[in-house]
Design a protein around this motif. Structure first.
Motif, short mmCIF file in Angstrom:
data_model
loop_
_atom_site.label_atom_id
_atom_site.label_comp_id
_atom_site.label_asym_id
_atom_site.label_seq_id
_atom_site.Cartn_x
_atom_site.Cartn_y
_atom_site.Cartn_z
N PRO A 51 0.86 -1.20 -0.05
CA PRO A 51 0.20 0.01 -0.12
C PRO A 51 0.91 1.17 -0.02
O PRO A 51 1.77 1.43 0.83
CB PRO A 51 -0.71 -0.29 1.29
N ALA A 52 0.61 2.10 -0.81
CA ALA A 52 1.60 3.43 -1.10
C ALA A 52 1.07 4.64 -0.20
O ALA A 52 -0.06 4.65 0.07
CB ALA A 52 1.34 3.52 -2.64
N CYS A 53 1.93 5.42 -0.04
CA CYS A 53 1.81 6.76 0.46
C CYS A 53 1.51 7.72 -0.40
O CYS A 53 2.36 7.72 -1.45
CB CYS A 53 2.77 7.13 1.40
N TYR A 54 0.44 8.45 -0.51
CA TYR A 54 0.29 9.69 -1.44
C TYR A 54 0.64 11.08 -0.86
O TYR A 54 0.28 11.22 0.05
CB TYR A 54 -1.14 9.54 -1.95
N VAL A 133 -3.65 0.86 -4.05
CA VAL A 133 -4.08 0.52 -2.61
C VAL A 133 -3.12 1.54 -1.76
O VAL A 133 -2.14 1.44 -1.94
CB VAL A 133 -3.91 -1.00 -2.36
N TRP A 134 -4.04 2.30 -1.25
CA TRP A 134 -3.20 3.43 -0.33
C TRP A 134 -3.29 2.93 0.88
O TRP A 134 -4.15 2.37 1.48
CB TRP A 134 -4.15 4.70 -0.77
N ARG A 135 -2.09 3.78 1.70
CA ARG A 135 -1.87 3.50 3.12
C ARG A 135 -2.36 4.75 3.71
O ARG A 135 -3.06 4.84 4.89
CB ARG A 135 -0.62 3.17 3.42
N LEU A 136 -1.88 6.06 3.12
CA LEU A 136 -1.88 7.13 3.77
C LEU A 136 -1.88 8.37 2.61
O LEU A 136 -1.05 8.20 1.52
CB LEU A 136 -0.65 7.41 4.62
N ALA A 137 -2.63 9.49 2.81
CA ALA A 137 -2.47 10.38 1.76
C ALA A 137 -2.10 11.78 2.50
O ALA A 137 -2.71 12.15 3.67
CB ALA A 137 -3.75 10.66 0.88
N LEU A 138 -1.13 12.63 2.08
CA LEU A 138 -0.93 13.85 2.68
C LEU A 138 -1.05 14.80 1.69
O LEU A 138 -0.39 14.83 0.34
CB LEU A 138 0.55 13.86 3.14
N GLU A 205 -9.48 17.01 -3.55
CA GLU A 205 -8.55 15.93 -3.70
C GLU A 205 -8.88 14.81 -2.64
O GLU A 205 -8.84 13.70 -2.73
CB GLU A 205 -7.24 16.32 -3.81
N ALA A 206 -8.66 15.31 -1.34
CA ALA A 206 -8.75 14.74 -0.22
C ALA A 206 -9.81 13.78 -0.07
O ALA A 206 -9.74 12.42 0.49
CB ALA A 206 -8.42 15.34 1.08
N VAL A 207 -11.13 14.27 -0.41
CA VAL A 207 -12.32 13.66 -0.22
C VAL A 207 -12.27 12.61 -1.18
O VAL A 207 -12.87 11.18 -1.11
CB VAL A 207 -13.38 14.42 -0.54
N LEU A 218 -4.63 13.36 5.45
CA LEU A 218 -4.46 14.48 6.13
C LEU A 218 -4.26 15.65 5.22
O LEU A 218 -3.22 15.53 4.30
CB LEU A 218 -3.17 14.39 6.98
N THR A 219 -5.03 16.75 5.09
CA THR A 219 -4.70 17.71 4.66
C THR A 219 -4.19 18.96 5.46
O THR A 219 -4.83 19.24 6.24
CB THR A 219 -6.02 18.39 3.86
N PHE A 220 -2.91 19.10 5.25
CA PHE A 220 -2.32 20.34 6.06
C PHE A 220 -2.31 21.56 5.59
O PHE A 220 -2.06 21.53 4.36
CB PHE A 220 -0.59 19.66 6.31
#
Ligand SMILES: [Zn+2]
Length: 248
Positions: A51-54, A133-138, A205-207, A218-220
């Motif tokens: 699973p990838a980080c975005y 397949v995603w692990r986390l998105a920033l 994008e985040a949604v 997480l949208t920073f």
């Protein structure tokens, strides 16, 4: 010491050159996402599996510390990039970055168009985002009303996931003390999305990443009226801490 020569903050070529160097050092594959308004929108993919980080920045061109903070993080973490699964979009709106505008070359806010299959940028983006397949998105942004750093957390973790990366960023720019931020309730700089936003004319994008199955997004936001160097450091430290917490 200044991290960046300030006159280059909207220099898309300098940003691209930085990413070319990182890509060589970390063995990233470079792909063309779209060609718009005389600019290439590119994305990078690491060679790690699972699973990838975005990671993305530059959706809004008047939020330059997000794009430069992402590059600063990458320059300091080529070992991580060599080993882990990641997709990185360094700048989704290079036309906007070059002109210091929120909108893209069509005059549109890209971050209300991620639901559109036929958009010149968001269409191809959806094909990339939908094939993983995603692990986390920033998703990295800035806010000119910001009074410190804050985060939108999407993914049913009761606002707990954002606190360590936000604290790392806050060492440079503090935490935004507002209780209401852009129509949402905030607590200690964290906005926990309980349901999909209904006040927006289109989807950010985040949604859409959340809809595509990303378990934590997480949208920073760093405060874009603050000094450039602390904002770049806040972005970079936010990324480093979030990935250290959630990509193990
Ligand atoms: Zn933004």
């Amino acid at each position: 010491m200044s991290l960046l020569p300030h006159h280059r903050v909207h220099d898309v070529r300098a940003l691209s050159a930085g990413w070319n160097t990182v890509a060589r050092a970390a063995g990233l594959r470079r792909h063309l996402l779209a060609r718009t308004d005389g600019f290439e929108v590119v994305w990078y993919e690491s060679r790690g599996s699972g699973p990838a980080c975005y990671l993305s920045a530059g959706v809004h061109g008047d939020e330059p510390a997000a794009a430069w903070g992402l590059l600063a993080w990458a320059q300091a973490h080529t070992d991580w990039l060599r080993e882990r699964a990641a997709v990185i979009i360094p700048c989704l709106n290079p036309h906007g970055l070059s002109l210091n505008t929120r909108a893209d070359g069509r005059g549109l806010d890209l971050n209300r168009r991620f639901h559109l299959e036929d958009d010149a940028v968001c269409g191809p983006w959806r094909r990339v985002a939908g094939s993983r397949v995603w692990r986390l998105a920033l998703c990295l942004h800035e806010d000119y009303d910001g009074q410190g750093a804050y985060v939108y957390e999407l993914g049913g973790h009761r606002g707990r996931m954002a606190s360590a990366p936000l604290a790392a960023a806050a060492r440079h720019v503090g935490i935004d003390p507002r209780r209401r931020i852009d129509h949402s309730q905030a607590r200690d700089g964290i906005i926990r999305r309980r349901r999909m936003p209904t006040h927006l004319p289109g989807l950010p994008e985040a949604v859409v990443l959340h809809q595509l199955g990303c378990p934590l997004t997480l949208t920073f936001e760093s405060p874009s009226e603050f000094g450039l160097d602390p904002r770049v450091q806040a972005q970079s430290d936010f990324i480093a801490t979030a990935l250290a917490e959630f990509s193990a």
